[in-house]
Design a protein around this motif. Sequence first.
Motif, mmCIF file in Angstrom:
data_model
loop_
_atom_site.group_PDB
_atom_site.id
_atom_site.type_symbol
_atom_site.label_atom_id
_atom_site.label_comp_id
_atom_site.label_asym_id
_atom_site.label_seq_id
_atom_site.Cartn_x
_atom_site.Cartn_y
_atom_site.Cartn_z
ATOM 1 N N ARG A 56 49.861 -3.598 16.211
ATOM 2 C CA ARG A 56 51.253 -3.738 16.435
ATOM 3 C C ARG A 56 51.648 -4.975 15.633
ATOM 4 N NH1 ARG A 56 55.231 -1.482 19.763
ATOM 5 N NH2 ARG A 56 54.025 -0.983 21.710
ATOM 6 N N THR B 122 44.169 7.756 19.114
ATOM 7 C CA THR B 122 44.245 7.739 17.585
ATOM 8 C C THR B 122 44.185 6.193 17.195
ATOM 9 O OG1 THR B 122 46.629 7.196 17.967
ATOM 10 C CG2 THR B 122 45.971 9.335 17.731
ATOM 11 N N LEU C 101 46.692 -1.437 23.641
ATOM 12 C CA LEU C 101 48.268 -0.993 23.338
ATOM 13 C C LEU C 101 48.804 0.402 24.097
ATOM 14 C CD1 LEU C 101 48.099 -2.305 19.890
ATOM 15 C CD2 LEU C 101 49.649 -3.305 21.604
ATOM 16 N N GLY C 102 47.499 0.934 24.672
ATOM 17 C CA GLY C 102 48.126 2.322 25.356
ATOM 18 C C GLY C 102 48.067 3.570 24.232
ATOM 19 N N ASN C 103 47.252 2.902 23.038
ATOM 20 C CA ASN C 103 47.380 3.983 21.944
ATOM 21 C C ASN C 103 46.029 4.397 21.679
ATOM 22 O OD1 ASN C 103 48.914 5.399 19.960
ATOM 23 N ND2 ASN C 103 48.357 3.766 18.495
ATOM 24 N N CYS C 104 45.197 4.939 22.746
ATOM 25 C CA CYS C 104 43.743 4.964 22.596
ATOM 26 C C CYS C 104 43.013 6.302 22.088
ATOM 27 C CB CYS C 104 43.443 4.837 24.186
ATOM 28 S SG CYS C 104 44.318 3.516 24.976
ATOM 29 N N GLY D 78 56.235 -5.634 16.471
ATOM 30 C CA GLY D 78 56.927 -4.872 17.167
ATOM 31 C C GLY D 78 56.456 -3.411 17.005
ATOM 32 N N ARG D 79 55.963 -3.026 15.762
ATOM 33 C CA ARG D 79 56.007 -1.759 15.332
ATOM 34 C C ARG D 79 54.741 -1.405 15.326
ATOM 35 N NH1 ARG D 79 57.543 2.599 11.377
ATOM 36 N NH2 ARG D 79 56.020 4.107 11.935
ATOM 37 N N LEU D 80 54.132 -0.200 16.222
ATOM 38 C CA LEU D 80 52.856 0.193 16.506
ATOM 39 C C LEU D 80 52.453 1.077 15.298
ATOM 40 C CD1 LEU D 80 50.871 0.309 18.889
ATOM 41 C CD2 LEU D 80 52.227 2.263 19.761
ATOM 42 N N HIS D 81 50.991 1.163 15.060
ATOM 43 C CA HIS D 81 50.435 1.730 14.071
ATOM 44 C C HIS D 81 49.048 2.449 14.632
ATOM 45 C CE1 HIS D 81 53.251 0.302 11.009
ATOM 46 N NE2 HIS D 81 53.054 -0.933 11.559
ATOM 47 N N SER D 82 48.887 3.633 14.223
ATOM 48 C CA SER D 82 47.469 4.475 14.422
ATOM 49 C C SER D 82 46.694 4.393 13.526
ATOM 50 C CB SER D 82 47.879 5.762 14.790
ATOM 51 O OG SER D 82 48.401 5.670 16.284
#
Lengths: 509, 164
Positions: B140, B135, B130-133, B143-147
């Motif tokens: 997701r 943290t 998800l490109g959230n690498c 639609g809402r992204l979470h770390s």
Amino acid sequence: MATRIYVPKDATALSLGADEVAAAIAAAASSHTLVRNGSRGMLWLEPLVEVETPAGRVGYGPVAAGDVPGVLAAIANEGAHPLCIGLVEEHPYLKSQQRLTFARVGVVDPASVSDYLAHGGYEGLQKALAMAPAEVVKTVTDSGLRGRGGAAFPTGIKWKTVHDQLAPQKYVTCNADEGDSGTFADRMLMEGDPLTLIEGMTIAAVAVGATQGYIYCRVEYPEAIAALRTAIAAANAAGYLGANLCGSGKQFDLDVRVAAGAYICGEETSMLESLEGKRGEVRVRPPLPAIKGLFGCPTVVNNVISLASVPVILAKGAEHYKNFGVGRSMGTLPLQLAGNLKRGGLVERAFGVTLRELLYDYGGGSVSGRPLKAVQVGGPLGAYVPVAHFDTPIDYEAFAAVGALVGHGGIVAFDDSADMAQLARYAFEFCAVESCGKCTPCRIGSTRGANVIDGMLAGDRPDEQRRLLDDLCETMIQGSLCGLGGMTPFPVQSALKHFPEDFAPRRRH
Amino acid sequence: MQGDSHVSSAEAHEQAAVESAIERFGQQPGPLLVVLHGVQDALGYIPPTGIPRIAAALNLSRAEVHGVVTFYHYFRTHPPGRHVVQVCRAEACQARGGAALEAHAKARLGIDFHETTADGATTLEAVYCLGNCATGPAVRIDGRLHSAVTPARFDALVAGQEAK
């Protein structure tokens, strides 16, 4: 005067509550001007709230919505606050970087052309419009810029091929299908400074004589897609895109196309098939896309970071860019520190910085507190690099010499709890899920590879399985049509070479 | 209460979404993916009954359209649950506990990837980055992204969605 407060709209910042923080600030203090910027790339500090002061921007992070009253009070009284990190640009993590491509990310309002112009935006395009197209191509060639998507092919040479074609229609396409795990530089740039990418594509169009461009962006990046569309509309409205670029009489139209979750579409010919509305199956080359690309026309295909590095090259000259870096790896690379690190984020440095500096000086070592065991550089097709090679400088040739690749500059750190055999198995599993199916080594080899590793771990004739695995890796490397099948063996072989003990047969539980 | 009128109105809704996407996007160069996105944005899926109509409008064969719909992981041909939970399986999330989260998510929801819970509440999907690498582990939800999603945090997030 209203104080300007910045709260990032970057996807990682949002995932950590940036919207709630922005809402709390808006509710508490209507006299402030709230700007939704990109991220500075110090991701462990997100949401990083910044306040403009006469001395520069002062940061607070990581801020939760509940911290907002205290932070606002500290801002009003110029008092101390435990979350205050001082002047953001003096933070050692940022201060020691060499930001060329990312110079404006986190600084500007990504939706504003006037803010972009105020920070040196469109200087490169103005220069390019005053030059002969062949001169623009030569400047990019002379800068030494190599494809930042991973293949490291000289960008200027690609452009020259497209420039030299006689064709009524040419295209500039941007590969924003950033599917590699551990990479987020494209995303951060598209969200934080999309106009730099747009300017880079416009310069490419002017250089090669293209009138239409497409940005092929991952569907997994909705925040980036929205930022790009907003910025394209703003650039059109300001005359920086469209029928008469900056009054030059030249035309360039730009659209965002949304991908649909196929990793293979990051391969350039597969991406072109997808842009044409087809299954993303790899094309056999030749012909090169530069000669017969999108809809059979000469086409530039470049990665986001390659294109976004072009404006600074035109604005400051090829020599300026080239003087960063080492050997044949010239300029800077935005590196992404990911996985098990204390201070993950984006670090743009000239080539030559070592893995060790990145992992420990910037990254702060593992977040788990355990010793690092290996890093995977360059995405899921990149080799696992053991601690013994941590002094390798980031340099395409130096990495090749230790059997690894720099790729798109993503660095994923693992601590000593990592199971390298399972990670090797995952490489095959991922290839099986994402294979386009066109060539046999990739389509079938990937599934066989996972089975063979299962056999080794189960103690089923492990020596024979090992020979099979070596043979299979060789077949995939030599016989696959593209990098997916051809490089999936790299993480596997590196894990086998550096961590053979992890592949010993296991007792069943 | 699933009478004929209900079924036909659902079909009419599907048809309208397909026609609208063809009308809005069908003139673009290489339009098929754009049209399919238009349909899925409107309905949450691409109805198999829409495929012949899309093929005819874009001058393609049904096989070509079917081939594209099934090639891409993102497109689906059946309605998802009321909530879609995407769990990242990629290496950077694995380095921060992603494999344990994946196992927990399946156990908590009682389903495998690409399945929907029996009450139609939640569809679980695997996603490869998800490109959230920095943290992770990343998830997701609608639609809402979470770390930094630990198993406990996963339960809290899913419970929060189910309550909606």
